[in-house]
Design a protein around this motif. Structure first.
Motif, mmCIF file in Angstrom:
data_model
loop_
_atom_site.group_PDB
_atom_site.id
_atom_site.type_symbol
_atom_site.label_atom_id
_atom_site.label_comp_id
_atom_site.label_asym_id
_atom_site.label_seq_id
_atom_site.Cartn_x
_atom_site.Cartn_y
_atom_site.Cartn_z
ATOM 1 N N ILE A 10 10.440 0.948 -21.537
ATOM 2 C CA ILE A 10 10.366 0.689 -20.098
ATOM 3 C C ILE A 10 10.723 2.000 -19.409
ATOM 4 C CG2 ILE A 10 11.300 -0.674 -18.189
ATOM 5 C CD1 ILE A 10 12.141 -2.769 -20.264
ATOM 6 N N ARG A 11 9.824 2.445 -18.516
ATOM 7 C CA ARG A 11 10.063 3.735 -17.868
ATOM 8 C C ARG A 11 9.998 3.589 -16.360
ATOM 9 N NH1 ARG A 11 6.178 6.325 -22.078
ATOM 10 N NH2 ARG A 11 4.634 5.492 -20.636
ATOM 11 N N GLY A 12 11.088 3.895 -15.703
ATOM 12 C CA GLY A 12 11.108 3.947 -14.233
ATOM 13 C C GLY A 12 10.654 2.675 -13.553
ATOM 14 N N LEU A 13 11.110 1.536 -14.048
ATOM 15 C CA LEU A 13 10.623 0.259 -13.521
ATOM 16 C C LEU A 13 11.231 -0.040 -12.151
ATOM 17 C CD1 LEU A 13 8.879 -2.221 -14.367
ATOM 18 C CD2 LEU A 13 10.995 -3.282 -15.115
ATOM 19 N N HIS A 14 10.333 -0.236 -11.180
ATOM 20 C CA HIS A 14 10.766 -0.599 -9.828
ATOM 21 C C HIS A 14 10.200 -1.961 -9.487
ATOM 22 C CE1 HIS A 14 12.594 3.089 -8.155
ATOM 23 N NE2 HIS A 14 11.919 3.660 -9.140
ATOM 24 N N GLU A 21 14.985 -4.436 -2.824
ATOM 25 C CA GLU A 21 14.711 -3.768 -4.090
ATOM 26 C C GLU A 21 15.671 -4.311 -5.139
ATOM 27 O OE1 GLU A 21 14.715 0.516 -4.069
ATOM 28 O OE2 GLU A 21 13.052 0.444 -5.497
ATOM 29 N N VAL A 22 15.111 -4.906 -6.172
ATOM 30 C CA VAL A 22 15.930 -5.575 -7.177
ATOM 31 C C VAL A 22 16.085 -4.713 -8.429
ATOM 32 C CG1 VAL A 22 16.075 -7.603 -8.655
ATOM 33 C CG2 VAL A 22 15.320 -7.851 -6.299
ATOM 34 N N LEU A 23 15.034 -4.009 -8.811
ATOM 35 C CA LEU A 23 15.120 -3.065 -9.929
ATOM 36 C C LEU A 23 14.810 -1.674 -9.387
ATOM 37 C CD1 LEU A 23 13.277 -5.071 -12.746
ATOM 38 C CD2 LEU A 23 15.735 -4.872 -12.340
ATOM 39 N N LYS A 24 15.741 -0.754 -9.605
ATOM 40 C CA LYS A 24 15.607 0.560 -8.959
ATOM 41 C C LYS A 24 15.422 1.646 -9.999
ATOM 42 C CE LYS A 24 18.818 -1.263 -5.555
ATOM 43 N NZ LYS A 24 20.241 -1.352 -5.200
ATOM 44 N N GLY A 25 14.345 1.531 -10.760
ATOM 45 C CA GLY A 25 14.084 2.568 -11.739
ATOM 46 C C GLY A 25 14.828 2.324 -13.041
ATOM 47 N N VAL A 26 14.406 1.308 -13.769
ATOM 48 C CA VAL A 26 15.080 0.962 -15.022
ATOM 49 C C VAL A 26 14.380 1.654 -16.188
ATOM 50 C CG1 VAL A 26 15.584 -0.911 -16.640
ATOM 51 C CG2 VAL A 26 15.913 -1.250 -14.177
ATOM 52 N N ASP A 27 15.147 2.293 -17.053
ATOM 53 C CA ASP A 27 14.622 2.861 -18.299
ATOM 54 C C ASP A 27 15.321 2.171 -19.454
ATOM 55 O OD1 ASP A 27 12.991 5.108 -17.208
ATOM 56 O OD2 ASP A 27 14.959 5.684 -16.403
ATOM 57 N N LEU A 28 14.520 1.771 -20.439
ATOM 58 C CA LEU A 28 15.117 1.087 -21.584
ATOM 59 C C LEU A 28 14.160 1.194 -22.763
ATOM 60 C CD1 LEU A 28 17.510 -0.734 -22.471
ATOM 61 C CD2 LEU A 28 16.116 -2.702 -21.829
ATOM 62 N N THR A 29 14.713 1.454 -23.942
ATOM 63 C CA THR A 29 13.873 1.584 -25.131
ATOM 64 C C THR A 29 14.430 0.710 -26.248
ATOM 65 O OG1 THR A 29 13.415 3.861 -24.510
ATOM 66 C CG2 THR A 29 12.901 3.232 -26.764
ATOM 67 N N VAL A 223 23.554 -2.964 -23.175
ATOM 68 C CA VAL A 223 23.158 -2.280 -21.945
ATOM 69 C C VAL A 223 23.901 -2.939 -20.794
ATOM 70 C CG1 VAL A 223 21.238 -1.914 -20.353
ATOM 71 C CG2 VAL A 223 20.882 -1.651 -22.822
ATOM 72 N N PHE A 224 24.540 -2.126 -19.976
ATOM 73 C CA PHE A 224 25.223 -2.675 -18.798
ATOM 74 C C PHE A 224 24.399 -2.360 -17.560
ATOM 75 C CE2 PHE A 224 28.290 -1.726 -15.275
ATOM 76 C CZ PHE A 224 28.534 -3.059 -14.951
ATOM 77 N N MET A 225 23.998 -3.411 -16.850
ATOM 78 C CA MET A 225 23.217 -3.226 -15.619
ATOM 79 C C MET A 225 24.086 -3.501 -14.411
ATOM 80 S SD MET A 225 19.412 -4.780 -16.210
ATOM 81 C CE MET A 225 18.863 -4.367 -14.552
ATOM 82 N N ASP A 226 23.831 -2.729 -13.354
ATOM 83 C CA ASP A 226 24.520 -2.990 -12.103
ATOM 84 C C ASP A 226 23.589 -2.623 -10.957
ATOM 85 O OD1 ASP A 226 26.761 -3.842 -10.622
ATOM 86 O OD2 ASP A 226 27.299 -1.749 -10.239
ATOM 87 N N GLN A 227 23.431 -3.531 -10.024
ATOM 88 C CA GLN A 227 22.612 -3.305 -8.830
ATOM 89 C C GLN A 227 21.246 -2.702 -9.151
ATOM 90 O OE1 GLN A 227 24.955 -1.239 -5.920
ATOM 91 N NE2 GLN A 227 26.549 -2.808 -5.976
ATOM 92 N N GLY A 228 20.587 -3.306 -10.128
ATOM 93 C CA GLY A 228 19.213 -2.912 -10.399
ATOM 94 C C GLY A 228 19.048 -1.645 -11.201
ATOM 95 N N GLN A 229 20.135 -1.165 -11.804
ATOM 96 C CA GLN A 229 20.022 0.043 -12.608
ATOM 97 C C GLN A 229 20.779 -0.124 -13.921
ATOM 98 O OE1 GLN A 229 21.437 2.812 -9.651
ATOM 99 N NE2 GLN A 229 19.459 3.861 -9.672
ATOM 100 N N VAL A 230 20.335 0.640 -14.931
ATOM 101 C CA VAL A 230 21.076 0.672 -16.180
ATOM 102 C C VAL A 230 22.183 1.702 -16.021
ATOM 103 C CG1 VAL A 230 20.972 1.269 -18.620
ATOM 104 C CG2 VAL A 230 19.131 -0.055 -17.581
ATOM 105 N N VAL A 231 23.421 1.242 -16.165
ATOM 106 C CA VAL A 231 24.549 2.150 -15.962
ATOM 107 C C VAL A 231 25.069 2.671 -17.297
ATOM 108 C CG1 VAL A 231 26.848 2.375 -14.978
ATOM 109 C CG2 VAL A 231 25.157 0.938 -13.844
#
Ligand SMILES: Nc1ncnc2c1ncn2[C@@H]1O[C@H](COP(=O)(O)OP(=O)(O)OP(=O)(O)O)[C@@H](O)[C@H]1O
Ligand SMILES: [Mg+2]
Lengths: 257, 219, 217
Positions: A10-14, A21-29, A223-231
């Motif tokens: 997943i690259r830069g998912l908005h 805006e619920v997902l603000k650029g999520v990256d995950l592999t 993976v810890f997510m907060d406010q639409g981002q992977v932290v």
């Protein structure tokens, strides 16, 4: 190991709902056979992320690549186009999804629930579909319940049927969204054990959960997510050990009590 | 008030009443069968993607539900021939009643559709069923079960409305009763028996439907 | 089209009379039906056993019989038992009895849907049963019975067209007379249909308006 192609990228998912805006650029592999848990506070976008991967939601920017195939959208002349229904259905069938509220088909038996996708999507014959369904139902410990309707099953049993329904499709990746939070406490463990068994069999799992102990025991990465981002994105020992970010430390403090 | 009940003359023509009842049932069954197709199509269109489709359904339901059935029947029977479409009186009546029941059934099915849990539809999509497959294998069966009681009530309503076929001289129960009434002057008896037959038929249909509902238990 | 409009103009008074009579019949029937229905609904729920039984019988007979049969029965029966009713009165009688049963049944349903705590609370502050009914139960029941009550009105306007069969000069019969003279079948049936549509949709809108009013309170 580094040059092995990841199963899910997943690259830069908005993603936004209207102006929110619920997902603000999520990256995950995820690599093949990996078990990854997503934790995070309510409203941080965990469910939305899974639903995007299963193409149940549209997203506005970014790519999801599953086993080398970019899913959901095609780029024609530099513009993103949502794929057609048939194509989306085919891509959805590569991932399995288990919902918080089971969502079993109420008019079909346990076996019927598992068989529907096998017959209509995978196009198996009736006999073959039935034997696959029986195999999966006994894998989740429900061999004797295959002719029961959902209304005749307990919540834990229903959720295990839902797991069998997802896995029988032989998906490359299984998404599980808080699969125990609609269950009575005494039924939670049977479902977690089922998930653990599947993880041990080598399935690739992306799990949203509030059960921290389970996340620690079963996952390769958390993976810890907060406010639409992977932290944070690290092995469980690190996440639950000396938490690095302030937000994660706070989140864990609040959930542990 | 010197009226004494004498049912003899009525029993003599009882077979006519019974054949009238059978015709009424036949009309209702044919009309509701066709109306069910209309209703299903319209209900799915009303939750579908096409805006024009949704608009057409809204108009169809609004017009038909506010129009007297008798006007619809007369329009189909007397006016269509003027437009070059020639139907006999049975076809006309079944057509009109099908259109009429279709509007009511649209609402019945629409209510059944909105009662299908959203998550269940998503689960079907999640395992890769296409939109059409989801409708056929998941949404429709659940919706039909939801709609079964109202479907039955609509059928009973349409059976009663089949009495309006008397207006275009179809020899169903009401037509026969009126004829017996005029021929025998046993006025009170005629209408007691006619009404009794309708009530008995409605009761029989209702208990049949209840059995059917029990056969398919609620989810 | 021009000739059709001419014919409408020529026939404007008969058609207007027919339309008015349709409305009058519907209003009479809804008023009488509501009176009967209120008594019926209350008796069905709170009446003594014998009255419950009789009203149940009344409701089931009316609801199991087609409106047209009720109309024909009301048209033919009174004269042989020595009551003289003209066709219009007979039609209104039939429609009122029909409406009374429907309204009775829907009022019973609405009364029954009120949580039992309401009646208990009313009794606990010392209201008598009639007071409880008048000040606590009926106001709530009438509110929830409003949409189906309006719907009964629509059914009555539609049902009034059946009176053409017993020769009442309401809208449909007047339309048929005009058609007999002009042979403009499609045009005039559609014209009549539009009038029915207009009347029913107005009634529906009126109902929605009242609903909004009472909801605001
Ligand atoms: N269909 C929708 N329309 C509008 N907003 C939505 C919709 N679905 C989710 N949201 C919003 O998106 C945000 C993220 O929701 P999401 O369900 O992904 O959170 P979550 O992390 O799964 O939370 P939880 O732990 O409570 O399940 C929330 O603020 C929510 O209000
Ligand atoms: Mg969630």
């Amino acid at each position: 190991m580094e040059n092995v192609q990841p199963l899910l990228e997943i690259r830069g998912l908005h993603k936004h709902f209207g102006s929110v805006e619920v997902l603000k650029g999520v990256d995950l592999t995820l690599r093949r056979g990996e078990v990854v848990s997503i934790i995070g506070s309510s409203g941080s976008g965990k469910t939305t992320l899974l639903r995007c991967v299963n193409l149940l939601e549209e997203f506005q920017d970014g790519d999801i690549v599953l086993d080398g195939e970019t899913i959901g959208y095609s780029i024609v002349n530099g513009r993103r186009h949502r794929l057609r229904d048939r194509e989306l259905s085919r891509q959805r069938s590569m991932t399995g999804m288990v919902f918080q509220s089971f969502n079993l088909f109420p008019h079909l038996t346990a076996a019927g629930n598992v068989m529907l996708g096998l017959r209509k999507v995978r196009r198996f014959g009736k006999e073959e579909a039935r034997s696959i369904a029986e195999r999966w139902l006994s894998r989740v410990g429900l061999a004797s319940r295959s002719d029961h309707y959902p209304s005749q099953l307990s919540g834990g049993q229903q959720q295990r049927v839902a797991i069998a329904r997802a896995l029988a499709m032989d998906p490359k990746l299984v998404l599980l969204d808080e699969v125990t939070s609609a269950l009575d406490p005494e039924l939670v463990q049977e479902v977690l054990n089922t998930v653990k068994g599947i993880a041990d069999d080598g399935a690739t799992l992306l799990i949203v959960t509030h059960e921290m102990r389970f996340a620690r025991d079963v996952s390769h990465r958390v993976v810890f997510m907060d406010q639409g981002q992977v932290v944070e994105d690290a092995p469980p020992a690190e996440i639950f050990g000396n938490s690095r970010s302030q937000r994660l430390a706070e989140f864990l403090r609040n959930t542990r009590t | 008030m010197g009226y004494t009940l004498q049912f003899g003359a009525i029993w003599a023509s009882f077979d006519k009443l019974m054949s009238g009842l059978a015709i009424g049932l036949g009309l209702a069954i044919a009309a509701v069968a066709i109306g069910t197709c209309f209703g299903l199509l319209a209900a799915f269109a009303s939750v579908g993607l096409s805006r024009i489709g949704r608009m057409i359904v809204t108009c169809y339901v609004m017009v038909i539900r506010n129009l007297p059935l008798l006007v619809l029947v007369l329009l189909v029977y007397f006016a269509l021939p003027q437009a070059g479409i020639r139907l006999d009186k049975y076809e006309s009546f079944i057509g009109a009643l099908a259109l009429y029941s279709g509007a009511y059934l649209t609402e019945v099915f629409r209510a059944g559709l909105t009662a299908v849990p959203k998550g269940v539809v998503e689960a079907a999509r999640a395992i890769g069923l296409t939109r059409i497959q989801t409708n056929v294998f998941v949404t429709a069966p659940i919706m039909l079960r939801n709609a079964l009681p109202s479907l039955g009530n609509t059928f009973i309503g349409m059976f009663k409305d089949s009495s309006i076929a008397a207006a275009i001289a179809i020899p169903e129960l009401t037509f026969q009763a009126r004829k017996i009434n005029v021929d025998t002057f046993r006025v009170v008896e005629t209408w007691i028996v006619a009404s009794g037959l309708y009530i008995a038929a409605c009761f029989a249909i209702a208990s049949l439907l209840r059995r059917l509902e029990r056969r398919f238990p609620k989810f | 089209m021009q000739t059709f409009l001419d014919q409408v103009w020529i026939a404007r008074w008969p058609l207007w009379d027919g339309f008015l009579l349709t409305i009058e019949i519907a209003i009479s029937a809804i008023v009488l039906g509501t009176v009967v229905g209120c008594i019926c609904g209350i008796q069905l729920l709170f009446g003594p056993a014998i009255s419950r039984l009789l009203f149940r019988l009344y409701v089931d007979v009316m609801r199991g019989t087609p409106v047209l049969v009720l109309i024909l029965a009301a048209f033919y029966i009174p004269s042989v038992v020595g009551i003289s009713l003209n066709a219009t009165q007979a039609g209104i009688l039939a429609l009122s009895l029909f409406a009374g049963a429907h309204i009775g049944e829907l009022l019973r349903g609405a009364l029954q849907a009120i949580p039992p705590g309401q009646a208990e609370a009313a009794r606990s502050i010392g209201l008598t049963f009639p007071q409880t009914l008048t000040y606590v139960l009926l106001p709530q029941a009438l509110r929830s019975a409003l949409p189906p009550w309006i719907n009964t009105g629509v059914e009555l306007i539609k049902g009034s067209s059946l009176l053409s069969i017993i020769g009442v000069g309401e809208l449909l019969l007047k339309t048929q007379e005009v058609i007999g003279r002009t042979f403009m079948t499609i045009e005039f049936y559609i014209f009549a249909g539009l009038l029915y549509l207009a009347a029913n949709i107005s009634l529906d809108q009126l109902g929605k308006m009242i609903e909004r009013r009472v909801q605001g309170r």
